[in-house]
Design a protein around this motif. Structure first.
Motif, PDB file in Angstrom:
ATOM      1  N   HIS A  13      -7.234   1.021  11.223  1.00  0.00           N
ATOM      2  CA  HIS A  13      -5.832   1.026  11.655  1.00  0.00           C
ATOM      3  C   HIS A  13      -4.924   1.248  10.436  1.00  0.00           C
ATOM      4  N   ALA A  14      -3.869   1.998  10.628  1.00  0.00           N
ATOM      5  CA  ALA A  14      -3.009   2.403   9.524  1.00  0.00           C
ATOM      6  C   ALA A  14      -2.438   1.208   8.761  1.00  0.00           C
ATOM      7  N   GLN A  15      -2.179   0.107   9.465  1.00  0.00           N
ATOM      8  CA  GLN A  15      -1.539  -1.018   8.791  1.00  0.00           C
ATOM      9  C   GLN A  15      -2.427  -1.652   7.725  1.00  0.00           C
ATOM     10  N   TYR A  16      -3.733  -1.399   7.770  1.00  0.00           N
ATOM     11  CA  TYR A  16      -4.631  -1.953   6.759  1.00  0.00           C
ATOM     12  C   TYR A  16      -4.625  -1.147   5.468  1.00  0.00           C
ATOM     13  N   ALA A  17      -4.075   0.067   5.523  1.00  0.00           N
ATOM     14  CA  ALA A  17      -4.093   0.928   4.340  1.00  0.00           C
ATOM     15  C   ALA A  17      -3.300   0.326   3.187  1.00  0.00           C
TER      16      ALA A  17
ATOM     17  N   ALA B 126      -9.232   4.093  15.266  1.00  0.00           N
ATOM     18  CA  ALA B 126      -7.920   3.721  14.732  1.00  0.00           C
ATOM     19  C   ALA B 126      -6.833   3.799  15.790  1.00  0.00           C
ATOM     20  N   GLU B 127      -5.856   2.908  15.690  1.00  0.00           N
ATOM     21  CA  GLU B 127      -4.664   2.865  16.538  1.00  0.00           C
ATOM     22  C   GLU B 127      -5.025   2.849  18.025  1.00  0.00           C
ATOM     23  N   SER B 128      -6.085   2.140  18.363  1.00  0.00           N
ATOM     24  CA  SER B 128      -6.538   2.032  19.747  1.00  0.00           C
ATOM     25  C   SER B 128      -6.733   0.570  20.101  1.00  0.00           C
ATOM     26  N   ASP B 129      -6.605   0.262  21.409  1.00  0.00           N
ATOM     27  CA  ASP B 129      -6.917  -1.090  21.876  1.00  0.00           C
ATOM     28  C   ASP B 129      -8.236  -1.139  22.625  1.00  0.00           C
TER      29      ASP B 129
ATOM     30  N   LEU C 194     -10.008   4.148   3.644  1.00  0.00           N
ATOM     31  CA  LEU C 194      -8.668   4.080   4.207  1.00  0.00           C
ATOM     32  C   LEU C 194      -7.633   3.744   3.155  1.00  0.00           C
ATOM     33  N   ARG C 195      -8.020   2.900   2.197  1.00  0.00           N
ATOM     34  CA  ARG C 195      -7.064   2.416   1.206  1.00  0.00           C
ATOM     35  C   ARG C 195      -6.980   3.285  -0.031  1.00  0.00           C
ATOM     36  N   GLY C 196      -7.759   4.370  -0.038  1.00  0.00           N
ATOM     37  CA  GLY C 196      -7.686   5.313  -1.139  1.00  0.00           C
ATOM     38  C   GLY C 196      -8.312   4.860  -2.424  1.00  0.00           C
ATOM     39  N   ASN C 197      -9.151   3.832  -2.341  1.00  0.00           N
ATOM     40  CA  ASN C 197      -9.825   3.316  -3.542  1.00  0.00           C
ATOM     41  C   ASN C 197     -11.278   3.729  -3.613  1.00  0.00           C
TER      42      ASN C 197
ATOM     43  N   ILE D  57     -13.373  -9.443   9.407  1.00  0.00           N
ATOM     44  CA  ILE D  57     -13.448  -8.052   9.865  1.00  0.00           C
ATOM     45  C   ILE D  57     -12.070  -7.635  10.354  1.00  0.00           C
ATOM     46  N   LEU D  58     -11.523  -6.592   9.757  1.00  0.00           N
ATOM     47  CA  LEU D  58     -10.212  -6.078  10.116  1.00  0.00           C
ATOM     48  C   LEU D  58     -10.376  -4.903  11.069  1.00  0.00           C
ATOM     49  N   GLY D  59     -10.039  -5.115  12.325  1.00  0.00           N
ATOM     50  CA  GLY D  59     -10.113  -4.040  13.308  1.00  0.00           C
ATOM     51  C   GLY D  59     -11.373  -4.105  14.142  1.00  0.00           C
TER      52      GLY D  59
END
Length: 399
Positions: free
Chosen positions: A374-378, A318-321, A392-395, A311-313
């Motif tokens: 999170h943006a880095q996963y895009a 997004a962009e939160s802790d 998020l990844r546009g797929n 699980i990513l995130g």
């Protein structure tokens, strides 16, 4: 500031996600601000010049306010007595039965009644169950009949506090003209747009706002499930619906609708109606059921029982802790029963000892799920299958 007060503003609960940026914002306007919070660890972080959580734009003004002495923080309740304006920011959770605790704010303020002084303005900032403002008015008046009281609900979104505190209109609700004028003057230091309401109107306005957002997210998630079950990509359909068409411009994408406010406040409205808020309950079933739905779909495509899922995130957005009420953790619980193993990672969350580095997840997982977008996963480079309800990844979001 009245001569008898050392501070212009005291934020009770000022080390939290609502109170802390508000304290810093007031300090940037030249007010002398104190934070009172029982969380000594967070107080120590603030005093040392470190924000206790991720909030873009807060670090530089925090350091400046500490340097010029306009902001102090402590765990001493005596700070309350030394402040002209007392802003109360207390969490108002729902319990395991989805029932709100309407006494949370009165209980917290009641413990500090002996710290209040004549001439103060008490401002309730927490989102409250309808009727709580009147309950607090009665509580305070029984001991301090000469205090003013107002309800001024917070309206910010996490991650945008240091812009929205200065740009969004501020609701001010009070029973008397003097309290209204004082609260308007206080928040007028932040924004030039003040909306005056009756306290009961303002209580519902805040709950309606959060429930409306929660219901919109539920509609998007329900649409996603319908399209997905028909083998169609909701992200593609949504894009076509919104293109140059203003009537659907506010249609959210699919994804986890979570966090400490939207679900809770929707359930508060359900409680207000005696359980008759069918729309809110339906939204809850859709949003809270999305992780279960995703796992069922994954089982149709993958042999989860013999696989490791990453699980990513794990933050709620997004962009939160902030991982409070994050549905990534519900997803983790469901997968723990269905998959051989579950690995979790997040670049921002620091208070979960079970998190592992992203590199380990990519090396050991058989399939990935994006929990927080999170943006880095895009742009993550991987040959693994990725379940991306957010697109998020546009797929596409088809699972």
């Amino acid at each position: 500031m009245a001569a008898e007060f050392e501070f212009d503003v005291c934020i009770i609960g000022g080390a939290g996600h609502v109170g802390f940026p508000l304290a810093v914002a007031f300090a940037t306007r030249g007010l002398r601000v104190c934070i009172y919070d029982i969380n000594q660890g967070a107080v120590d972080q603030i005093t040392a010049g470190r924000a206790p959580f991720l909030e873009p734009g807060v670090q530089a003004p925090l350091e400046a306010a500490l340097a010029d002495g306009t902001l102090v923080a402590g765990a001493d309740p005596g700070l309350v007595s030394r402040s002209e304006h007392v802003v109360v920011v207390v969490g108002t959770p729902v319990d395991q039965h989805l029932s709100p605790d309407p006494e949370a704010v009165p209980r917290a303020l009641g413990a500090l009644l002996d710290r209040l002084r004549p001439g103060q303005l008490v401002v309730l900032r927490s989102t409250v169950f309808p009727g709580v403002t009147r309950r607090v008015e009665q509580l305070v008046a029984s001991v301090h009949p000469d205090l003013d009281l107002a309800f001024c609900p917070e309206r910010i979104a996490e991650g945008h506090a240091m812009t929205e505190l200065f740009s969004l209109p501020q609701i001010v609700a009070a029973r008397t003209a003097r309290a209204t004028a004082r609260a308007s003057a206080l928040f007028g230091t932040l924004t030039g747009s003040i909306i005056e309401m009756e306290p009961e109107e303002a209580e519902l306005a805040k709950l309606f706002t959060n429930a409306w957002r929660y219901i919109k997210f539920a509609a998007a998630n329900q649409y996603f499930m319908i399209a997905n079950d028909l083998g169609l990509d909701f992200a593609r359909i949504r894009e076509a619906m919104m293109q140059d068409y203003p009537r659907t411009a506010d249609l959210p994408g699919a994804g986890f609708a979570a966090g400490p406010c939207l679900f809770k406040d929707t359930m508060q409205l359900a409680s207000v109606t005696g359980g008759a808020f069918a729309l809110g309950h339906s939204a809850m079933l859709v949003n809270e059921g999305l992780p279960d739905y995703l796992v069922k779909r994954m089982e149709q495509r993958h042999d989860l029982f013999s696989q490791t899922v990453g699980i990513l995130g794990m933050a709620f957005k997004a962009e939160s802790d902030d991982r409070r009420s994050s549905l990534s953790y519900r997803l983790k619980r469901v997968l723990a029963f269905r998959a051989q193993r579950v690995l979790t990672t997040d670049p921002y969350v620091t208070d979960d000892p079970e998190l592992v580095p992203l590199e380990q997840v990519l090396a050991e997982a058989d399939v990935l799920v994006i929990g927080a977008p999170h943006a880095q996963y895009a742009d993550l480079v991987t040959d693994l299958p990725v379940v991306d309800v957010w697109d998020l990844r546009g797929n596409g979001s088809l699972t």
